[in-house]
Design a protein around this motif. Structure first.
Motif, short mmCIF file in Angstrom:
data_model
loop_
_atom_site.label_atom_id
_atom_site.label_comp_id
_atom_site.label_asym_id
_atom_site.label_seq_id
_atom_site.Cartn_x
_atom_site.Cartn_y
_atom_site.Cartn_z
N GLY A 1 -0.20 4.26 -8.57
CA GLY A 1 1.24 4.21 -8.73
C GLY A 1 2.00 5.44 -8.28
N CYS A 2 1.37 6.62 -8.36
CA CYS A 2 2.15 7.84 -8.14
C CYS A 2 2.26 8.19 -6.65
N ARG A 3 1.34 7.74 -5.85
CA ARG A 3 1.32 7.97 -4.39
C ARG A 3 1.18 9.44 -4.00
N ILE A 4 0.70 10.28 -4.91
CA ILE A 4 0.49 11.69 -4.57
C ILE A 4 -0.74 11.84 -3.67
N CYS A 5 -1.68 10.91 -3.78
CA CYS A 5 -2.96 11.06 -3.08
C CYS A 5 -2.98 10.36 -1.72
N VAL A 6 -1.80 10.06 -1.16
CA VAL A 6 -1.80 9.28 0.09
C VAL A 6 -2.48 10.04 1.24
N VAL A 7 -3.13 9.27 2.12
CA VAL A 7 -3.79 9.81 3.31
C VAL A 7 -3.48 8.89 4.49
N GLU A 8 -3.76 9.42 5.69
CA GLU A 8 -3.54 8.62 6.89
C GLU A 8 -4.86 7.96 7.29
N VAL A 9 -4.84 6.67 7.51
CA VAL A 9 -6.02 5.95 7.97
C VAL A 9 -5.73 5.42 9.37
N GLU A 10 -6.55 5.81 10.31
CA GLU A 10 -6.32 5.41 11.70
C GLU A 10 -6.27 3.88 11.82
N GLY A 11 -5.25 3.38 12.52
CA GLY A 11 -5.13 1.94 12.70
C GLY A 11 -4.29 1.27 11.64
N ARG A 12 -3.93 2.01 10.59
CA ARG A 12 -3.08 1.43 9.56
C ARG A 12 -1.67 1.94 9.74
#
Lengths: 158, 587
Positions: free
Chosen positions: B51-62
């Protein structure tokens, strides 16, 4: 706090609704939907019963009831009025209709008139944009409503 | 288990199928920031609402950023955890969370231990841009005898909700409302005291911010210590000595019994005693009650209720008073050791010291928040004067020591005072799950069989599994024992008993996972199960080092019965050391 007192017949209704969904906790929203259909609203005592049959905490039930704007803990009037505030209705003067109803019934949106006859709510698009602005009283739909007609329409309800 | 490999920040990593990006990153030393995520390994509980979205990362192709805590690794995935896009997104998310969060960090009870504050420091936030409609809420404060709820500081991580519902099965808390108005609250937003809350305080232990905190009694204790007309005595629970050191930078599992006694004397307590003494006393009373019930049961007495359940844990007492009102005659009637101590201190000890009970202030140091509720129960007052005046947590004691300029780590070891400071190894293990029943077995065996135990360590009763069972041979009679810690596990056992599934003679239940060592008043362990394990080992180390390890061999306990109480379960003992339970209709 609500003053609703749960009668034995009410308990049976709730029991039957829960049983029709196999007392499945995952069916909470459907159960609440049906229960509100039966009682018009969801007072504390009703939520406690639902929690009991679905074997979940009352806090969880209350959490769902307060999350969805569809669910309400205040009773509706005998004739619930809903005014559509969707885009089409809005641009064709739905707000003026709501203002006039608030003045006429001396209540706010979400409220119930002191005699318990009418309650007033707003909703989004009923799918009759061609008739905008649209108002519903109970199941009856009124199209192209103007503020000046409201007195006469309300007078039809005893 | 099938393995898959992926690439995170240009490094290749191999993980078990089903692992999350967060877990995979951790494996190669990449520490992705989190807020709502919580992993209590020793309980097998993971809170990852994403829920908090603090841990977001980039995933190639997404197209969109993915939350690392709840995105499963795929073979060949290419993940980047620190691109400009990721860093900006995290910062924006944090600023949005901070936009309606009070900025009173300087005087917040969680200051210095707050996960949100840590993130603001880590991200280098220096200003918070204003966000439309982001009003700081003014939700009413809810003060109970144990916990304080300040929902203005809630960030909706919902960790408390997970622990209250999924671990403890108490069901007092749920997320309610939506948008800026959403908070975690009891049903119908009633006060926590009117909810089914047991005051176990585990929600406080996992809250990342100052939204849920304990009621702080340190200033009241300081006032009492400064009052020349009061004799202030202190008692310290077994689990405190195994964790207090952590607050002063010592390794988890460091035993600080001697330093703690020295620090308490420095703080100005007139007498430094040990709740362990009362734990030995509990064994005398509870053990005798157990033997009485078993004895009557074996003779065919139908009124003898078995199993007997331990009653030292006040959160557990609250739990069965609320959830099992039909079984109020099953638990032992023995009070918690804290209350036994208070009762003996304000009668026996006050007499010995020649003072009135009103002139004595009893302070307890507990790993527990429910004890704050326990000590203000009306049953434990005499003419409105409570047996225990203030119950403070391990964390509050650490705060007192820091305020008094005491260099804790360099204190020389000191001993407890007599007579209420002498204890056995059996009392020490009260601090860990299984300890109370092991202590009871050590005494009950010898009283039941009239024989000396050939061994003192009952390893079959120890461990950190949620529910454990064992049978102990009492010289030909098999005594069946059940152990549960965590109220969710307790509920499973209790439901089984109600359904007539078990044939236990005695059951130990502790509300907090791990027992008192994992109590809500202990230094925060942030879900690190190694900390719990280290405290667990420390408790049994202290037991093994004690010259006396059976409660009934404590010479000061023998003396207390000779001089004052008569014998266990005597009328006087009943009056001072036992209690009765009340049905609480709170569901």
């Amino acid at each position: 706090m609500s003053t609703f007192t749960l009668q034995e017949c009410h308990k049976n209704t709730i029991k039957e609704i829960c049983a029709s969904f196999h007392n499945e906790p995952g069916e909470l929203i459907n159960v609440l939907h049906k229960t509100q259909g039966a009682f018009g609203y969801l007072p504390e005592e009703v939520q406690r019963e639902v929690a009991k049959y679905l074997n979940i905490s009352v806090a969880k039930v209350y959490g769902v009831v307060t999350f969805y704007s569809f669910f309400t803990m205040t009773p509706k009037g005998r004739y619930p009025i809903s005014v559509c505030m969707g885009t089409a209705c809005y641009v064709r003067g739905a707000e003026k209709v709501v203002d006039a109803l608030m003045r006429e019934l001396e209540i706010k949106v979400g409220g119930v008139s002191t005699d318990g006859k009418f309650s007033l709510d707003c909703l989004r698009c009923v799918g009759a944009c061609g008739l905008a602005p649209v108002m519903q009283i109970g199941d009856k739909v009124y199209g192209r409503v103007e503020a000046s007609q409201l007195k006469d329409i309300l007078a039809q309800y005893e | 288990m099938e393995k898959i490999s992926l690439i995170i920040d240009n490094a290749s990593v191999e993980v078990e199928k089903g692992a999350t990006i967060l877990q995979a990153a951790k494996q190669i030393g990449i520490n992705i920031p989190t807020l709502c995520y919580m992993n209590l390994e020793h309980l097998n509980i993971e809170n990852k609402p994403g829920g908090c979205r603090i841990c977001v990362v980039e995933v190639e192709g997404r197209r969109n950023l993915a939350p690392a805590c709840c995105t499963t690794c795929m073979s060949g995935m290419v993940v980047r955890t620190n691109t400009l896009r990721v860093l900006n997104a995290r910062k924006t998310v944090l600023e949005l969370i901070l936009s309606d969060h009070p900025k009173d960090c300087l005087i917040c009870p969680k200051s210095g231990r707050c996960d949100l504050q840590d993130l603001a420091v880590r991200f280098g936030i220096r200003e918070v841009h204003s966000v439309e409609n982001a009003e700081i809420s003014t939700y009413r404060k809810d003060a109970s005898p144990s916990l304080l709820r300040d929902m203005d500081k809630c960030v909706m991580c919902r960790r408390c909700e997970s622990i209250c519902n999924d671990v403890q099965s108490v069901g007092a808390l749920s997320a309610i409302n939506r948008g800026f108005h959403s908070v975690v609250a009891p049903a119908f937003e009633q006060d926590i005291i009117d909810s089914p809350c047991t005051f176990c305080g585990q929600c406080v232990a996992v809250c990342p911010t100052g939204a849920l905190t304990e009621v702080d009694h340190t200033s009241k204790v300081i006032l009492a210590l400064g009052d020349p007309n009061k004799t202030v005595v202190v008692q310290t629970a077994p689990a405190v000595r195994a964790a207090l050191g952590e607050e002063f930078g010592l390794e988890p599992g460091t035993l600080v019994t001697g330093k703690m006694a020295a620090a308490l004397r420095h703080l100005g307590f007139d007498k430094v005693f040990d709740t362990d003494f009362a734990a030995d006393l509990t064994i005398m009373e509870e053990g005798t009650e157990l033997l009485d019930r078993i004895g009557r049961f074996l003779k065919g007495d139908k009124t003898a209720k078995l199993p007997i359940l331990t009653s030292c844990c006040p959160a557990w007492v609250n739990f069965f008073e609320t959830n099992y009102p039909d079984m109020l005659d099953v638990p032992s009637t023995a009070r918690s050791p804290q209350q036994m101590f208070g009762s003996v201190a304000k009668t026996y000890l006050a007499d010995k010291m020649g003072i009135k009970r009103e002139e004595m202030v009893v302070v307890s140091v507990m790993p527990c928040l429910a004890k704050k509720y326990d000590c203000q129960r009306d049953e434990f007052k005499v003419k409105n004067n409570p047996d225990v005046d203030f119950s403070i947590s391990t964390r509050e004691l650490a705060a007192l020591i820091k305020q008094a300029n005491i260099d804790f780590a360099s204190l020389p070891d000191e001993d407890f005072d007599h007579p209420l400071g002498e204890s056995t190894g059996a009392a020490v293990i009260f601090g860990a799950t299984g300890g109370v029943i092991e202590a009871a077995v050590r005494t009950a065996f010898e009283l039941f069989t009239d024989k000396k135990l050939s061994r003192i360590d009952f390893h079959e009763l120890r461990g950190l599994d949620g529910i454990r069972t064992a049978s102990i041979d009492f010289n030909g009679t098999a005594i069946h024992i059940g152990i549960a810690h965590g109220l969710g596990n307790a509920r499973k056992l209790l439901d089984g008993i109600r359904a007539g599934m078990y044939n236990f003679h005695a059951i130990e239940i502790m509300a907090c996972p791990g027992g008192c060592i994992g109590g809500a008043g202990q230094p925060l362990h942030h879900g690190n199960s190694k900390v719990i394990e280290a405290r667990f080992e420390a408790i049994y180390r202290e037991d093994a080092a004690k010259p006396i390890r059976k409660s009934h061999e404590n010479p000061y306990i023998t003396k207390l019965y000779e001089e004052f109480l008569g014998k266990p379960m005597s009328e006087k003992a009943h009056h001072l050391l036992h209690t009765h339970y009340f049905e609480k209709n709170k569901i």
